[in-house]
Design a protein around this motif. Structure first.
Motif, short mmCIF file in Angstrom:
data_model
loop_
_atom_site.label_atom_id
_atom_site.label_comp_id
_atom_site.label_asym_id
_atom_site.label_seq_id
_atom_site.Cartn_x
_atom_site.Cartn_y
_atom_site.Cartn_z
N LEU B 31 0.85 -1.03 0.05
CA LEU B 31 -0.12 0.01 0.09
C LEU B 31 0.70 1.24 -0.08
O LEU B 31 0.56 2.43 -0.69
N VAL B 32 1.78 1.39 0.73
CA VAL B 32 2.72 2.46 0.79
C VAL B 32 3.46 2.62 -0.44
O VAL B 32 3.49 3.76 -0.99
N ASN B 33 4.02 1.61 -0.98
CA ASN B 33 4.67 1.85 -2.27
C ASN B 33 3.64 2.15 -3.46
O ASN B 33 4.11 3.09 -4.26
N PHE B 34 2.25 1.58 -3.46
CA PHE B 34 1.43 2.01 -4.42
C PHE B 34 1.02 3.55 -4.46
O PHE B 34 1.17 4.46 -5.26
N LEU B 35 0.94 4.04 -3.05
CA LEU B 35 0.28 5.25 -2.71
C LEU B 35 1.51 6.17 -2.94
O LEU B 35 1.54 7.34 -3.45
N TYR B 36 2.95 5.85 -2.80
CA TYR B 36 4.10 6.61 -3.18
C TYR B 36 4.27 6.96 -4.49
O TYR B 36 4.80 7.92 -4.81
N ARG B 37 3.92 6.07 -5.24
CA ARG B 37 4.14 6.09 -6.61
C ARG B 37 2.89 6.88 -7.30
O ARG B 37 3.23 7.50 -8.20
N MET B 38 2.11 6.82 -6.55
CA MET B 38 0.85 7.77 -6.96
C MET B 38 0.96 9.24 -6.49
O MET B 38 0.68 10.10 -7.37
N VAL B 39 1.42 9.39 -5.30
CA VAL B 39 1.47 10.93 -5.03
C VAL B 39 2.87 11.72 -4.78
O VAL B 39 2.98 12.69 -4.82
N ARG B 40 3.94 10.57 -4.97
CA ARG B 40 5.25 11.22 -4.99
C ARG B 40 5.68 11.81 -3.89
O ARG B 40 6.53 12.63 -3.68
N ASN B 41 5.12 11.69 -2.84
CA ASN B 41 5.57 12.16 -1.39
C ASN B 41 5.50 10.91 -0.38
O ASN B 41 4.30 10.78 -0.37
N ARG B 42 6.54 10.78 0.43
CA ARG B 42 6.54 9.53 1.17
C ARG B 42 5.79 9.96 2.40
O ARG B 42 4.75 8.98 2.77
N GLU B 43 5.82 10.97 2.90
CA GLU B 43 5.00 11.31 4.23
C GLU B 43 3.64 11.18 3.97
O GLU B 43 2.72 10.82 4.71
N GLN B 44 3.38 11.84 2.73
CA GLN B 44 1.69 12.01 2.43
C GLN B 44 1.36 10.45 2.16
O GLN B 44 0.21 10.13 2.47
N ALA B 45 2.06 9.50 1.53
CA ALA B 45 1.81 8.32 1.07
C ALA B 45 1.39 7.44 2.31
O ALA B 45 0.42 6.73 2.28
N GLU B 46 2.42 7.63 3.41
CA GLU B 46 2.10 6.82 4.79
C GLU B 46 0.98 7.51 5.25
O GLU B 46 0.09 6.57 5.85
N ASP B 47 0.57 8.69 5.25
CA ASP B 47 -0.60 9.39 5.74
C ASP B 47 -2.01 8.67 5.28
O ASP B 47 -2.84 8.21 5.53
N LEU B 48 -1.90 8.40 3.93
CA LEU B 48 -2.83 7.95 3.17
C LEU B 48 -3.13 6.48 3.52
O LEU B 48 -4.18 5.87 3.52
N ALA B 49 -2.02 5.77 3.55
CA ALA B 49 -1.78 4.29 3.84
C ALA B 49 -2.72 4.06 5.19
O ALA B 49 -3.26 3.18 5.33
N GLN B 50 -2.07 5.07 6.11
CA GLN B 50 -3.02 4.84 7.46
C GLN B 50 -4.57 5.27 7.38
O GLN B 50 -5.09 4.24 8.06
N GLU B 51 -4.73 6.10 6.36
CA GLU B 51 -6.29 6.36 6.39
C GLU B 51 -7.11 4.99 5.83
O GLU B 51 -7.96 4.74 6.18
#
Lengths: 151, 198
Positions: B31-51
């Protein structure tokens, strides 16, 4: 198979996701079409390039943060919970009920007593019928509505 | 024998918090990898994955295993990512052109490019980093839906049926979407594609 139909098959072929019959059909077309053969090779190259991106690991605090957010969630109440009030609400409601009953059944000790004999005017209706002030009121104005109303 | 995703989710529904932790461990990295590649920001990707995990937890009592668990999970993730990308679009346009040149390390952290950095083979490192940067930029330039399709297809290895449910389109439309995305990538990465072909 035409080159345009290859569009929907080419990626499945590159990934090995086609069924056997489809794969054979694609290979038959590729054997006769250098352009599609080249595209297959290029798509394979793109797929290989995408593999080069490294996998990142979540930060060490990731699990903790998820668990903290889950723990902060308010407990979900079922519809049945609406019918089972909390002890404080139940206590307040029962106190209110008791107070209402007590006030309702209490005899009005301090209320001023009014005897029937103290209101003689209401019993003598002749006073109202012979009240001269009422006869001196101005007469209502007659509105002429175009002859519809006969005097 | 490992319990299936659906079984774990049904156990979470029954009140087993440990099963939720198992699902978290199973899917946090994808999930974190998918979201990171979508939003290009690690912190934001982790926040979204938590959500995403929070929404899964919130929905536990209403969970019905009508589809594969991954379809449901990545549908939540994709919707969150697409909304986030759209929200960030105008924000990104405001980034100064004078911003320092950065590279993204293997761990996803952005670092200022420092040529003098101590590295056993700095030239090799720079070549690899340039390739990765080109690949990342090519993916980033794809329209959001095409990007999501490529990431779900390539990295999550979901089948066409699942991806089409996640992106709410027909399988035929999905194949067309993927074809167009690969065509764009082929053009954007032409120099690297040519090298690969040799």
């Amino acid at each position: 198979m035409s080159c345009s139909r290859m569009e929907n098959k080419i990626l499945g072929y590159v990934d090995g996701r086609l069924k056997e019959a489809e794969r054979l059909e694609v290979e038959k077309h590729l054997a006769a079409c250098p352009a599609c053969r080249m595209r297959v090779n290029e798509f394979r190259a793109v797929s290989g390039l995408l593999d080069e991106l490294p996998v990142i690991e979540p930060s060490p605090a990731f699990d903790l943060r998820v668990h903290a957010r889950v723990a902060a969630e308010p407990p979900k109440q079922s519809w049945w919970a609406w019918l089972t009030p909390s002890p404080r609400v139940a206590f307040a409601a029962s106190m209110l009920l008791l107070a209402s009953i007590w006030i309702g059944t209490r005899s009005p000790v301090n209320a001023p007593q009014v005897a029937q004999d103290d209101i003689p005017v209401l019993e003598n209706y002749d006073v109202l019928s012979n009240f001269d002030v009422l006869t001196e009121l101005p007469q209502p104005v007659q509105v002429d509505d175009g002859g519809q109303q006969q005097n | 024998m490992a319990r299936s995703d659906v079984q774990l989710m049904l156990d979470v529904k029954a009140g087993d918090e440990q099963s939720f932790t198992l699902l978290l461990h199973r899917y946090r990295t994808p999930l974190v990898n998918f979201l990171y590649r979508m939003v290009r920001n690690r912190e934001q990707a982790e926040d979204l994955a938590q959500e995403v995990f929070l929404r899964v937890y919130r929905a536990r009592e209403d969970y019905v295993p009508s589809a594969k668990f991954t379809t449901w999970l990545f549908r939540i993730a994709t919707n969150l990512a697409l909304n986030s990308v759209r929200d960030n679009r105008y924000q990104r346009m405001e980034i100064s052109l004078d911003a320092p040149v950065t590279v993204v390390a293997d761990d996803g952290e952005e670092k200022k490019l420092d040529v003098a950095e101590k590295h056993p083979n700095i030239e090799q490192h720079l070549v690899e980093e340039t390739r990765r940067k080109m690949i990342r930029h090519a993916i980033e330039k794809l329209p959001e839906k095409q990007r999501a399709a490529v990431l779900l297809h390539k990295y999550q290895e979901l089948d066409y049926g699942e991806i089409s449910k996640i992106l709410q389109c027909s399988e035929s439309a999905l194949k067309s979407l993927l074809f167009r995305a690969y065509e764009t990538l082929r053009v954007e990465l032409a120099p690297l594609v040519a090298q690969q072909g040799k």
